[in-house]
Design an enzyme around this catalytic site. Structure first.
Site, mmCIF file in Angstrom:
data_model
loop_
_atom_site.group_PDB
_atom_site.id
_atom_site.type_symbol
_atom_site.label_atom_id
_atom_site.label_comp_id
_atom_site.label_asym_id
_atom_site.label_seq_id
_atom_site.Cartn_x
_atom_site.Cartn_y
_atom_site.Cartn_z
ATOM 1 C CG HIS A 40 69.303 70.475 -22.490
ATOM 2 N ND1 HIS A 40 70.229 71.417 -22.102
ATOM 3 C CD2 HIS A 40 69.595 70.174 -23.795
ATOM 4 C CE1 HIS A 40 71.042 71.669 -23.107
ATOM 5 N NE2 HIS A 40 70.675 70.940 -24.145
ATOM 6 C CG ASP A 91 73.909 68.763 -23.208
ATOM 7 O OD1 ASP A 91 74.860 68.004 -22.942
ATOM 8 O OD2 ASP A 91 73.891 69.497 -24.217
ATOM 9 C CG HIS A 124 78.483 68.511 -22.466
ATOM 10 N ND1 HIS A 124 78.262 69.870 -22.395
ATOM 11 C CD2 HIS A 124 77.882 68.105 -23.602
ATOM 12 C CE1 HIS A 124 77.552 70.269 -23.432
ATOM 13 N NE2 HIS A 124 77.308 69.203 -24.196
ATOM 14 C CG HIS A 132 70.845 70.423 -28.648
ATOM 15 N ND1 HIS A 132 70.906 70.937 -27.369
ATOM 16 C CD2 HIS A 132 69.823 71.095 -29.271
ATOM 17 C CE1 HIS A 132 69.972 71.871 -27.221
ATOM 18 N NE2 HIS A 132 69.303 71.977 -28.357
ATOM 19 C CG ASP A 144 76.488 68.928 -28.823
ATOM 20 O OD1 ASP A 144 75.273 68.999 -29.056
ATOM 21 O OD2 ASP A 144 76.977 69.165 -27.698
ATOM 22 C CG HIS A 145 74.530 65.387 -27.257
ATOM 23 N ND1 HIS A 145 74.875 64.827 -26.046
ATOM 24 C CD2 HIS A 145 74.703 66.725 -27.108
ATOM 25 C CE1 HIS A 145 75.234 65.788 -25.198
ATOM 26 N NE2 HIS A 145 75.133 66.948 -25.823
ATOM 27 C CG HIS A 178 69.815 66.535 -26.117
ATOM 28 N ND1 HIS A 178 70.857 66.040 -25.363
ATOM 29 C CD2 HIS A 178 70.247 67.736 -26.599
ATOM 30 C CE1 HIS A 178 71.865 66.894 -25.383
ATOM 31 N NE2 HIS A 178 71.520 67.934 -26.140
#
EC number: 3.1.26.11
Length: 287
Positions: A124, A191, A250, A66, A68-69, A64
């Site tokens: 998520h 996530d 994670h 976000h 941090d990914h 996805h």
């Protein structure tokens, strides 16, 4: 022998720590596929540290959008181009527009013959894919049923092809060992909170890499509202999917170490066998 090599380049989530970077997992299979699951910030440096050039990757699959990914993607793509490669990128359909601006091919699945990768909807706070990897390992033949057949016929039957011998057409299903599974499967959730529709879609897996943002010190309802899971949630998912191996990753930066996650994991009677890796840990899994 069907063997997977998993190197956990980043096992944190949202905020990095000095010893725990953002989500990224390198997967290499016995067929030679090299796959990166998520691309946390600085992932290209971590690949070089384990001797893998970004240009050699078969696929990069992000769950996805976000930050941090995905913050490691731009540098990874640019370096791959400099080295003469081109990144094949998988992501949720809603993200294809923005991902394509990196100048790469973007899809929501991959079919490489003996390896298929597809998006599975997870639970998520934004549109997100879990990635289901499925390998065709061929048939294991019942020796009594194939006695007397020539070697060329055995080879084709193992690959899943029907053959004609002495005027008789033989289908692999007719001579296969019924106790042998033809397909091996790994699910990387990215996530997610507890997700019944994901479990229903997937069915069963051999390996589950599931987020465990929280241990047991956070109200599960709060974790679920944020689209995340606890260790107990991940274990429950693994049991529902009949996974032989469960990997917890994670991990929130609120935890200075993973001692509590490991204590909880150690209480789980196998299956599944539960692992809580640190950054740069390698796990070899025989499928």
């Amino acid at each position: 022998m069907p063997l997977l090599k998993l190197v956990f380049l980043g096992t944190g989530g949202a905020v990095p720590r000095a010893d725990r970077m953002l989500p990224a997992i390198y997967l290499e299979d016995w067929l030679g596929h090299r796959i990166l699951l998520d691309a946390g910030e600085g992932v290209q440096y971590r690949l070089f540290q384990i001797g893998v050039a970004p240009s050699s990757l078969t696929l990069v699959a992000v769950t996805h959008m976000h930050e941090d990914h995905v913050l490691g993607l731009p540098g990874l793509v640019i370096t791959a181009k400099f080295l003469g490669g081109k990144v094949k990128l998988l992501g949720p359909r809603s993200a294809h527009g923005i991902l394509s601006r990196l100048g790469v091919d973007v899809a929501d699945g991959y079919d490489g013959g003996r390896l298929r990768v597809r998006c599975v909807e997870v639970c998520h706070t934004v549109d997100a894919c879990g990635w289901l990897l499925e390998w065709d390992v061929g048939y294991k033949l019942d020796l009594k049923k194939v006695e007397g057949l020539p070697k060329w016929a055995l080879t084709k039957l193992i690959r899943g092809e029907e053959v004609e011998v002495g005027g008789r057409v033989i289908r692999p299903e007719e001579v296969a060992d019924p106790a042998h599974k033809r397909y091996r499967r790994l699910l990387y959730t990215g996530d997610t909170g507890p997700c019944p529709r994901m479990l229903k879609t997937v069915g069963e897996v051999d390996v589950l890499i599931h987020e465990a943002t929280f241990a047991d010190d956070v109200d599960p309802n709060k974790a679920h509202e944020e689209g995340h899971s606890t260790v107990a949630d991940a274990v429950e998912a693994a049991k529902a999917l009949r996974a032989g191996v469960l990997v917890l990753t994670h991990i929130s930066a609120r935890y200075t170490d993973k001692a509590r996650h490991r204590q909880l994991a150690g209480r789980v009677p196998p299956p599944p066998h539960v692992y809580v890796p640190d950054d740069f840990d390698t796990l070899l899994v025989q499928l």
